[in-house]
Design a protein around this motif. Structure first.
Motif, PDB file in Angstrom:
ATOM      1  N   GLY A 142       0.804  -1.217   0.000  1.00  0.00           N
ATOM      2  CA  GLY A 142       0.000   0.000   0.000  1.00  0.00           C
ATOM      3  C   GLY A 142       0.831   1.258   0.000  1.00  0.00           C
ATOM      4  N   GLY A 143       2.110   1.131  -0.215  1.00  0.00           N
ATOM      5  CA  GLY A 143       3.010   2.278  -0.249  1.00  0.00           C
ATOM      6  C   GLY A 143       4.412   1.794  -0.563  1.00  0.00           C
ATOM      7  N   SER A 144       5.308   2.735  -0.790  1.00  0.00           N
ATOM      8  CA  SER A 144       6.673   2.389  -1.171  1.00  0.00           C
ATOM      9  C   SER A 144       7.626   2.556   0.003  1.00  0.00           C
ATOM     10  CB  SER A 144       7.126   3.271  -2.331  1.00  0.00           C
ATOM     11  OG  SER A 144       8.498   3.062  -2.590  1.00  0.00           O
ATOM     12  N   ILE A 145       8.522   1.604   0.128  1.00  0.00           N
ATOM     13  CA  ILE A 145       9.522   1.692   1.184  1.00  0.00           C
ATOM     14  C   ILE A 145      10.543   2.764   0.858  1.00  0.00           C
ATOM     15  CG2 ILE A 145      11.253   0.053   0.356  1.00  0.00           C
ATOM     16  CD1 ILE A 145      11.187  -1.200   3.196  1.00  0.00           C
ATOM     17  N   SER A 146      10.549   3.219  -0.377  1.00  0.00           N
ATOM     18  CA  SER A 146      11.519   4.224  -0.822  1.00  0.00           C
ATOM     19  C   SER A 146      11.031   5.649  -0.613  1.00  0.00           C
ATOM     20  CB  SER A 146      11.865   3.993  -2.301  1.00  0.00           C
ATOM     21  OG  SER A 146      12.411   2.705  -2.486  1.00  0.00           O
ATOM     22  N   SER A 147       9.963   5.811   0.119  1.00  0.00           N
ATOM     23  CA  SER A 147       9.447   7.149   0.397  1.00  0.00           C
ATOM     24  C   SER A 147      10.440   7.933   1.248  1.00  0.00           C
ATOM     25  CB  SER A 147       8.117   7.058   1.154  1.00  0.00           C
ATOM     26  OG  SER A 147       7.158   6.342   0.436  1.00  0.00           O
ATOM     27  N   SER A 148      10.635   9.205   0.894  1.00  0.00           N
ATOM     28  CA  SER A 148      11.505  10.049   1.710  1.00  0.00           C
ATOM     29  C   SER A 148      10.785  10.403   3.004  1.00  0.00           C
ATOM     30  CB  SER A 148      11.888  11.303   0.944  1.00  0.00           C
ATOM     31  OG  SER A 148      10.735  12.052   0.620  1.00  0.00           O
ATOM     32  N   SER A 149      11.543  10.834   3.993  1.00  0.00           N
ATOM     33  CA  SER A 149      11.046  11.228   5.325  1.00  0.00           C
ATOM     34  C   SER A 149      10.560  10.059   6.154  1.00  0.00           C
ATOM     35  CB  SER A 149       9.914  12.273   5.237  1.00  0.00           C
ATOM     36  OG  SER A 149      10.394  13.468   4.717  1.00  0.00           O
ATOM     37  N   TYR A 150      10.786   8.851   5.698  1.00  0.00           N
ATOM     38  CA  TYR A 150      10.379   7.690   6.496  1.00  0.00           C
ATOM     39  C   TYR A 150      11.557   6.758   6.719  1.00  0.00           C
ATOM     40  CZ  TYR A 150       5.615   9.178   5.574  1.00  0.00           C
ATOM     41  OH  TYR A 150       4.459   9.906   5.493  1.00  0.00           O
ATOM     42  N   TYR A 151      11.733   6.376   7.971  1.00  0.00           N
ATOM     43  CA  TYR A 151      12.582   5.259   8.311  1.00  0.00           C
ATOM     44  C   TYR A 151      11.668   4.053   8.504  1.00  0.00           C
ATOM     45  CZ  TYR A 151      16.197   8.716   9.604  1.00  0.00           C
ATOM     46  OH  TYR A 151      17.108   9.744   9.610  1.00  0.00           O
TER      47      TYR A 151
ATOM     48  N   ILE B 192      22.951  -7.041  15.961  1.00  0.00           N
ATOM     49  CA  ILE B 192      21.863  -6.701  15.023  1.00  0.00           C
ATOM     50  C   ILE B 192      22.391  -6.405  13.635  1.00  0.00           C
ATOM     51  CG2 ILE B 192      20.019  -5.060  14.517  1.00  0.00           C
ATOM     52  CD1 ILE B 192      19.963  -4.263  17.371  1.00  0.00           C
ATOM     53  N   THR B 193      21.618  -6.852  12.648  1.00  0.00           N
ATOM     54  CA  THR B 193      21.796  -6.364  11.287  1.00  0.00           C
ATOM     55  C   THR B 193      20.413  -6.093  10.714  1.00  0.00           C
ATOM     56  OG1 THR B 193      23.790  -7.696  10.950  1.00  0.00           O
ATOM     57  CG2 THR B 193      22.708  -6.803   8.992  1.00  0.00           C
ATOM     58  N   ILE B 194      20.193  -4.883  10.252  1.00  0.00           N
ATOM     59  CA  ILE B 194      18.951  -4.533   9.562  1.00  0.00           C
ATOM     60  C   ILE B 194      19.287  -4.177   8.129  1.00  0.00           C
ATOM     61  CG2 ILE B 194      16.966  -2.966   9.471  1.00  0.00           C
ATOM     62  CD1 ILE B 194      17.166  -2.676  12.498  1.00  0.00           C
ATOM     63  N   SER B 195      18.532  -4.738   7.210  1.00  0.00           N
ATOM     64  CA  SER B 195      18.781  -4.498   5.791  1.00  0.00           C
ATOM     65  C   SER B 195      17.464  -4.170   5.092  1.00  0.00           C
ATOM     66  CB  SER B 195      19.438  -5.723   5.148  1.00  0.00           C
ATOM     67  OG  SER B 195      18.619  -6.865   5.326  1.00  0.00           O
ATOM     68  N   VAL B 196      17.578  -3.615   3.881  1.00  0.00           N
ATOM     69  CA  VAL B 196      16.393  -3.223   3.127  1.00  0.00           C
ATOM     70  C   VAL B 196      16.481  -3.760   1.705  1.00  0.00           C
ATOM     71  CG1 VAL B 196      17.396  -0.999   2.425  1.00  0.00           C
ATOM     72  CG2 VAL B 196      14.896  -1.253   2.554  1.00  0.00           C
ATOM     73  N   ASP B 197      15.344  -4.154   1.180  1.00  0.00           N
ATOM     74  CA  ASP B 197      15.214  -4.626  -0.204  1.00  0.00           C
ATOM     75  C   ASP B 197      14.151  -3.755  -0.861  1.00  0.00           C
ATOM     76  OD1 ASP B 197      14.294  -7.853  -1.723  1.00  0.00           O
ATOM     77  OD2 ASP B 197      14.694  -5.889  -2.579  1.00  0.00           O
ATOM     78  N   THR B 198      14.587  -2.688  -1.502  1.00  0.00           N
ATOM     79  CA  THR B 198      13.628  -1.737  -2.059  1.00  0.00           C
ATOM     80  C   THR B 198      12.842  -2.315  -3.228  1.00  0.00           C
ATOM     81  OG1 THR B 198      15.383  -0.792  -3.425  1.00  0.00           O
ATOM     82  CG2 THR B 198      14.934   0.285  -1.309  1.00  0.00           C
ATOM     83  N   SER B 199      13.425  -3.263  -3.937  1.00  0.00           N
ATOM     84  CA  SER B 199      12.722  -3.820  -5.101  1.00  0.00           C
ATOM     85  C   SER B 199      11.495  -4.621  -4.690  1.00  0.00           C
ATOM     86  CB  SER B 199      13.673  -4.686  -5.927  1.00  0.00           C
ATOM     87  OG  SER B 199      14.160  -5.758  -5.147  1.00  0.00           O
ATOM     88  N   ASN B 200      11.514  -5.143  -3.479  1.00  0.00           N
ATOM     89  CA  ASN B 200      10.379  -5.916  -2.976  1.00  0.00           C
ATOM     90  C   ASN B 200       9.648  -5.232  -1.836  1.00  0.00           C
ATOM     91  OD1 ASN B 200      10.421  -8.384  -4.613  1.00  0.00           O
ATOM     92  ND2 ASN B 200      12.447  -8.717  -3.687  1.00  0.00           N
TER      93      ASN B 200
END
Lengths: 110, 122
Positions: free
Chosen positions: B26-35, B69-77
């Protein structure tokens, strides 16, 4: 080790008012810590009530208000209702990409 | 309507690595101003911020957990993930993922997943 302090528990009568506070073990809380407040009922994810000290989240009734009182952040609930009975958590932005939750306050309405 | 959903094993053995993924819809993880953040809650206890990530990959970790801890992001998914190593029973908790509005210091964990219980036990 930064400790964010909250009252462990509080009780309020239906229709009454209560102020929950959020302090720091080693400093005064100011707007520069951008305090936010969350409400959590059992088995549910938290929901935002207030952020940046006193900005009410969408859909939150104006019975809830945020402020700085003395050296602490404060969440005031007026006209308490039965469904206000929840756990309340504050979060402080400590800077440098660190956020700290308070220990939470269990509010009883009776 | 933005939705977040945690997924991963519900049981992890002591000393192993806990791995969870949060899928954003319902939205993009690549949005600015959001962690995008991880928060946990041991049974009967309070909330603890674990860490957050920006879509660019910039991470922020709780100092008390940072070494594990390791936190990672997959913007394509539209997903972000948490790995917590060398777990013990103290890591047993409900793990939440959340969107974290952040602008010039202002912060709001405004959308949360439903949470997933992870138990550490042999």
């Amino acid at each position: 080790q930064t400790v964010v302090t909250q009252e462990p528990s509080f009780s309020v009568s239906p229709g009454g008012a209560v102020t929950l506070t959020c302090g720091l073990s080693s400093d005064s809380v100011s707007t520069s810590y951008y305090p936010s407040w969350y409400q959590q009922t059992p088995g549910q994810a938290p929901r935002t009530l207030m952020y940046s000290t006193n900005i009410r989240s969408s859909g939150v009734p104006d019975r809830f208000s945020g402020s700085i009182l003395g050296n602490k952040a404060a969440l005031t609930i007026t006209g308490a209702q039965a469904d206000d009975e929840s756990d309340y958590y504050c979060v402080l932005n400590m800077g440098s990409g660190i956020w700290v939750f308070g220990g939470g306050t269990k509010l009883t309405v009776l | 309507q933005l939705q977040l959903q945690e997924s991963g094993p519900g049981l992890v053995k002591p000393s192993e690595t806990l791995s969870l993924t949060c899928t954003v819809s319902g939205g993009s993880i690549s949005s600015s101003s959001y962690y995008w953040g991880w928060i946990r809650q041991p049974p009967g206890k309070g909330l603890e911020w674990i860490g957050s990530i920006y879509y660019s990959g910039t991470t922020y970790y709780n100092p008390s957990l940072k070494s594990r801890i390791t936190i990672s992001v997959d913007t394509s998914n539209d997903q972000f993930s948490l790995k917590l190593s060398s777990v013990t029973a103290a890591d047993t908790a409900v793990y939440y993922c959340a969107r974290q509005y952040h602008y010039s210091g202002h912060t709001n964990f405004d959308y949360w997943g439903q949470g997933t219980l992870v138990a550490v036990s042999s």
